[in-house]
Design a protein around this motif. Structure first.
Motif, PDB file in Angstrom:
ATOM      1  N   ARG A  47      44.930  31.757  53.894  1.00 27.60           N
ATOM      2  CA  ARG A  47      45.809  30.592  53.966  1.00 27.60           C
ATOM      3  C   ARG A  47      47.234  31.060  54.213  1.00 27.60           C
ATOM      4  NH1 ARG A  47      45.988  26.573  48.868  1.00 27.60           N
ATOM      5  NH2 ARG A  47      47.633  28.035  48.225  1.00 27.60           N
ATOM      6  N   HIS A  48      48.069  30.215  54.747  1.00 31.99           N
ATOM      7  CA  HIS A  48      49.397  30.629  55.211  1.00 31.99           C
ATOM      8  C   HIS A  48      50.235  31.308  54.135  1.00 31.99           C
ATOM      9  CE1 HIS A  48      51.723  27.416  53.148  1.00 31.99           C
ATOM     10  NE2 HIS A  48      50.596  26.738  53.269  1.00 31.99           N
ATOM     11  N   ASP A  49      50.013  30.970  52.863  1.00 29.94           N
ATOM     12  CA  ASP A  49      50.826  31.538  51.791  1.00 29.94           C
ATOM     13  C   ASP A  49      50.086  32.620  51.007  1.00 29.94           C
ATOM     14  OD1 ASP A  49      48.999  29.752  50.758  1.00 29.94           O
ATOM     15  OD2 ASP A  49      50.376  28.857  49.303  1.00 29.94           O
ATOM     16  N   PHE A  50      48.955  33.098  51.535  1.00 32.21           N
ATOM     17  CA  PHE A  50      48.193  34.185  50.919  1.00 32.21           C
ATOM     18  C   PHE A  50      48.181  35.385  51.851  1.00 32.21           C
ATOM     19  CE2 PHE A  50      46.872  31.617  47.521  1.00 32.21           C
ATOM     20  CZ  PHE A  50      46.067  32.355  46.658  1.00 32.21           C
ATOM     21  N   ASP A  51      47.848  36.547  51.296  1.00 31.83           N
ATOM     22  CA  ASP A  51      47.590  37.722  52.116  1.00 31.83           C
ATOM     23  C   ASP A  51      46.515  38.557  51.426  1.00 31.83           C
ATOM     24  OD1 ASP A  51      48.782  39.284  50.080  1.00 31.83           O
ATOM     25  OD2 ASP A  51      50.712  39.337  51.096  1.00 31.83           O
ATOM     26  N   MET A  52      46.201  39.708  52.001  1.00 26.80           N
ATOM     27  CA  MET A  52      45.080  40.491  51.490  1.00 26.80           C
ATOM     28  C   MET A  52      45.354  41.096  50.117  1.00 26.80           C
ATOM     29  SD  MET A  52      45.202  43.908  53.858  1.00 26.80           S
ATOM     30  CE  MET A  52      46.635  44.986  53.933  1.00 26.80           C
ATOM     31  N   HIS A  53      46.601  41.060  49.660  1.00 24.03           N
ATOM     32  CA  HIS A  53      46.931  41.635  48.361  1.00 24.03           C
ATOM     33  C   HIS A  53      47.095  40.592  47.259  1.00 24.03           C
ATOM     34  CE1 HIS A  53      47.134  45.405  50.277  1.00 24.03           C
ATOM     35  NE2 HIS A  53      48.352  45.322  50.741  1.00 24.03           N
ATOM     36  N   MET A  54      47.043  39.316  47.593  1.00 20.99           N
ATOM     37  CA  MET A  54      47.255  38.275  46.588  1.00 20.99           C
ATOM     38  C   MET A  54      45.919  37.928  45.936  1.00 20.99           C
ATOM     39  SD  MET A  54      49.245  34.626  46.883  1.00 20.99           S
ATOM     40  CE  MET A  54      50.837  35.446  47.037  1.00 20.99           C
ATOM     41  N   SER A  55      45.858  38.098  44.639  1.00 25.79           N
ATOM     42  CA  SER A  55      44.601  37.889  43.916  1.00 25.79           C
ATOM     43  C   SER A  55      44.498  36.468  43.378  1.00 25.79           C
ATOM     44  CB  SER A  55      44.478  38.898  42.773  1.00 25.79           C
ATOM     45  OG  SER A  55      45.555  38.745  41.853  1.00 25.79           O
ATOM     46  N   GLN A  56      43.268  36.100  43.045  1.00 29.56           N
ATOM     47  CA  GLN A  56      42.957  34.849  42.365  1.00 29.56           C
ATOM     48  C   GLN A  56      41.998  35.145  41.224  1.00 29.56           C
ATOM     49  OE1 GLN A  56      42.028  32.607  46.408  1.00 29.56           O
ATOM     50  NE2 GLN A  56      41.841  31.191  44.689  1.00 29.56           N
ATOM     51  N   ARG A  57      41.884  34.173  40.339  1.00 28.64           N
ATOM     52  CA  ARG A  57      40.877  34.280  39.279  1.00 28.64           C
ATOM     53  C   ARG A  57      39.490  34.174  39.905  1.00 28.64           C
ATOM     54  NH1 ARG A  57      40.985  31.673  33.346  1.00 28.64           N
ATOM     55  NH2 ARG A  57      38.779  31.397  32.945  1.00 28.64           N
ATOM     56  N   THR A  58      38.581  35.030  39.464  1.00 31.45           N
ATOM     57  CA  THR A  58      37.223  35.005  39.990  1.00 31.45           C
ATOM     58  C   THR A  58      36.408  33.857  39.436  1.00 31.45           C
ATOM     59  OG1 THR A  58      36.399  36.384  38.189  1.00 31.45           O
ATOM     60  CG2 THR A  58      37.116  37.512  40.217  1.00 31.45           C
ATOM     61  N   TRP A  59      36.817  33.283  38.301  1.00 28.17           N
ATOM     62  CA  TRP A  59      35.952  32.403  37.553  1.00 28.17           C
ATOM     63  C   TRP A  59      34.606  33.124  37.370  1.00 28.17           C
ATOM     64  CZ3 TRP A  59      37.936  28.242  35.075  1.00 28.17           C
ATOM     65  CH2 TRP A  59      39.174  27.757  35.506  1.00 28.17           C
ATOM     66  N   SER A  60      33.488  32.473  37.632  1.00 25.96           N
ATOM     67  CA  SER A  60      32.208  33.067  37.217  1.00 25.96           C
ATOM     68  C   SER A  60      31.677  34.160  38.133  1.00 25.96           C
ATOM     69  CB  SER A  60      31.149  31.974  37.046  1.00 25.96           C
ATOM     70  OG  SER A  60      31.418  31.229  35.880  1.00 25.96           O
ATOM     71  N   VAL A  61      32.372  34.476  39.211  1.00 27.91           N
ATOM     72  CA  VAL A  61      32.012  35.702  39.932  1.00 27.91           C
ATOM     73  C   VAL A  61      32.199  36.903  39.003  1.00 27.91           C
ATOM     74  CG1 VAL A  61      32.511  37.173  41.930  1.00 27.91           C
ATOM     75  CG2 VAL A  61      32.542  34.699  42.182  1.00 27.91           C
ATOM     76  N   ALA A  62      32.998  36.727  37.958  1.00 28.33           N
ATOM     77  CA  ALA A  62      33.149  37.780  36.951  1.00 28.33           C
ATOM     78  C   ALA A  62      31.819  38.133  36.304  1.00 28.33           C
ATOM     79  CB  ALA A  62      34.148  37.359  35.881  1.00 28.33           C
ATOM     80  N   LYS A  63      30.884  37.189  36.251  1.00 31.74           N
ATOM     81  CA  LYS A  63      29.571  37.498  35.688  1.00 31.74           C
ATOM     82  C   LYS A  63      28.841  38.529  36.546  1.00 31.74           C
ATOM     83  CE  LYS A  63      29.053  33.020  33.381  1.00 31.74           C
ATOM     84  NZ  LYS A  63      30.415  32.487  33.597  1.00 31.74           N
ATOM     85  N   SER A  64      29.021  38.455  37.855  1.00 32.77           N
ATOM     86  CA  SER A  64      28.442  39.460  38.748  1.00 32.77           C
ATOM     87  C   SER A  64      29.130  40.801  38.563  1.00 32.77           C
ATOM     88  CB  SER A  64      28.549  38.992  40.201  1.00 32.77           C
ATOM     89  OG  SER A  64      27.929  37.737  40.383  1.00 32.77           O
ATOM     90  N   ILE A  65      30.442  40.767  38.343  1.00 32.21           N
ATOM     91  CA  ILE A  65      31.175  41.997  38.039  1.00 32.21           C
ATOM     92  C   ILE A  65      30.674  42.585  36.730  1.00 32.21           C
ATOM     93  CG2 ILE A  65      33.455  42.931  37.472  1.00 32.21           C
ATOM     94  CD1 ILE A  65      34.641  40.838  39.397  1.00 32.21           C
ATOM     95  N   SER A  66      30.418  41.740  35.745  1.00 36.62           N
ATOM     96  CA  SER A  66      29.896  42.210  34.453  1.00 36.62           C
ATOM     97  C   SER A  66      28.550  42.894  34.622  1.00 36.62           C
ATOM     98  CB  SER A  66      29.757  41.033  33.482  1.00 36.62           C
ATOM     99  OG  SER A  66      31.019  40.513  33.147  1.00 36.62           O
TER     100      SER A  66
END
Length: 460
Positions: free
Chosen positions: A190-209
């Motif tokens: 998106r216009h105000d994001f780039d490859m270094h700007m992070s977001q919360r994963t929400w439940s994708v964190a379960k896959s990380i776990s």
């Protein structure tokens, strides 16, 4: 590591408030905690602006909390990297405080703001290379490659993901990243994001776990088929002591909870600790016989892992034994005020870092010649358990989902799925990884199945 158990709790409490007033006060405390937490994490983990946070993470959220956000004033201390949000005349403000590599943690409701100095901190502080000089996938040099397939169709599908209608009316995409044969063939923000700007994963964190548990299995720290080593369940006669780590990863613990799904408000926004809340629920079904999606199961699997670690590793393990080893240098797993990772949801990461996780699975757990996960761990996390969600929908493995049968998508594909449209799709038979990030709101879901079909068709 400073001891979080020394946190000072304020004693100022109202004397005899009415029950309704108490309920309103607690809701305001949760709303203040939500606002403090997201402002802190988005500002100091992700480098977002206050305006971005107010537009995205504080909009289209929980109906009971969102109306309160505008009236709850946030005091942002950029030097100390703390956020305070006042909510009640008789109690201190809710506080979220940032720490290197561990992100933001909330203090308990009623805690003295000065207690932020006592939050657990990581002493391991390596010189992580974030200069973009390293080539993909070890680093973040720009690395676009020509896809094998129809480049025009691929570009059109990616563009359509951002138009807010093709894959979901009102959907809000912030990032799409597609990797084929290890090479980035599509990447857009998106216009105000780039490859270094992070977001919360929400439940994708379960896959990380589930991946962190895999790293622990590879090191001989955890046996997923053995009873989960949760210390709070080890009293003689406690039936929960028989619950295995595998059952926790598969949402088949049999434990009761107040809410199924992603509502763990007291922990996420109320400042309670994993070791106070998640460990306390009783059994209501025989372990392994019932599927119930619950944050607590993932939290308990990671609680068991933490109990097997010693010293600095209790805090450092996610970074030193997974993230930093595969180039996920912009991924921040956050903790509660006692140092327990909230790895059911509370991880900030980038689209590129999520793709790296997918590449680790495509490489059967090997990164740069080093084995991090046990052989076949991807088969394990994507294998459906005996207890499953209702028939006709997505299947559930161990921390990962699978596409519905009859969807027309590869049967070996598996998915990390999170609230507000966070997706990591791994397709081993096609050697493809797809990441989509977003801020979808209630009733504005993103059609992942159609999007994945269109991308795979373009990459034939």
């Amino acid at each position: 590591m400073k001891c979080a158990s020394k946190l000072l709790l304020a004693a100022a409490l109202a004397t005899t408030p009415a029950a309704a007033q108490d309920g309103d006060r607690y809701t305001r405390a949760l709303a203040a905690g939500y606002k403090a937490s997201f402002l802190c994490s988005d500002l100091f983990n992700a480098g977002q602006t206050v305006e971005q946070v107010e537009r995205d993470d504080l909009q289209r959220t929980y109906a009971s909390l969102e109306p309160l956000f505008p009236e709850l004033k946030a005091d942002i201390d950029r030097q100390a990297r703390t956020v305070r949000v006042a909510f009640d005349e008789t109690l201190p403000p809710r506080v979220a405080a940032w720490r290197p590599h561990l992100g933001c943690a909330q203090l308990p409701i009623g805690a003295d703001p000065a207690s932020a100095s006592l939050l657990p901190r990581l002493s391991v502080d390596p010189a992580i290379d974030r200069s973009d000089r390293l080539p993909w996938p070890h680093g973040d040099q720009k690395a676009a490659a020509k896809p094998k397939g129809d480049a025009k169709a691929l570009a059109e599908a990616v563009d359509d993901a951002f138009d807010r209608r093709t894959y979901g009316q009102g959907s809000e995409t912030t990032a799409v990243l597609v990797v084929q044969n290890g090479k980035i063939v599509a990447e857009r923000y998106r216009h105000d994001f780039d490859m270094h700007m992070s977001q919360r994963t929400w439940s994708v964190a379960k896959s990380i776990s589930a991946t962190l548990i895999g790293a622990a299995v590879q090191q001989g720290l955890i046996d997923v088929e053995a009873p989960a080593p949760v210390p709070e369940w080890q009293s003689p006669g406690d039936p929960r002591a028989a619950i295995t780590t595998d059952q926790l990863l598969r949402m088949a613990s049999g434990l009761h909870s107040d809410h199924a799904g992603n509502r763990t408000d007291a922990l996420y926004f109320g400042g309670t600790a994993v070791t106070e809340q998640a460990v306390a629920w009783p059994l209501e079904a025989a372990p392994g016989t019932r599927w119930r999606y619950a944050n607590n199961d993932t939290l308990l699997a990671i609680r068991g892992l933490r109990a097997k670690l010693e010293g600095e590793a209790k805090l450092a393990f996610p970074m030193t034994d997974l993230f930093w080893r595969i180039g996920m240098t912009r991924t921040v797993p956050e903790t509660d005020w006692k140092g327990n990772f909230i790895l059911s949801s509370q991880v900030w990461t980038t689209a590129r870092d999520l793709v790296r996780l997918g590449l680790l699975y495509l490489n059967d757990g090997v990164w740069n010649g080093e084995r991090i996960l046990p052989p076949g761990w991807g088969d394990y996390v994507s294998r459906l358990g005996s207890a499953q969600p209702p028939a006709g929908g997505y299947g559930y493995g161990a921390g990962f989902w699978t596409f519905p049968k009859g969807s027309g998508l590869p049967e070996d594909a598996y998915i990390g799925r999170g609230n507000r449209g966070q997706y990591l799709v791994i397709v081993p038979s096609r050697n493809i990884v797809i990441v989509r990030r977003g801020y979808d709101g209630p009733g504005t879901g993103f059609d992942l199945d159609s999007f994945t079909r269109d991308l795979l068709a373009a990459l034939e």
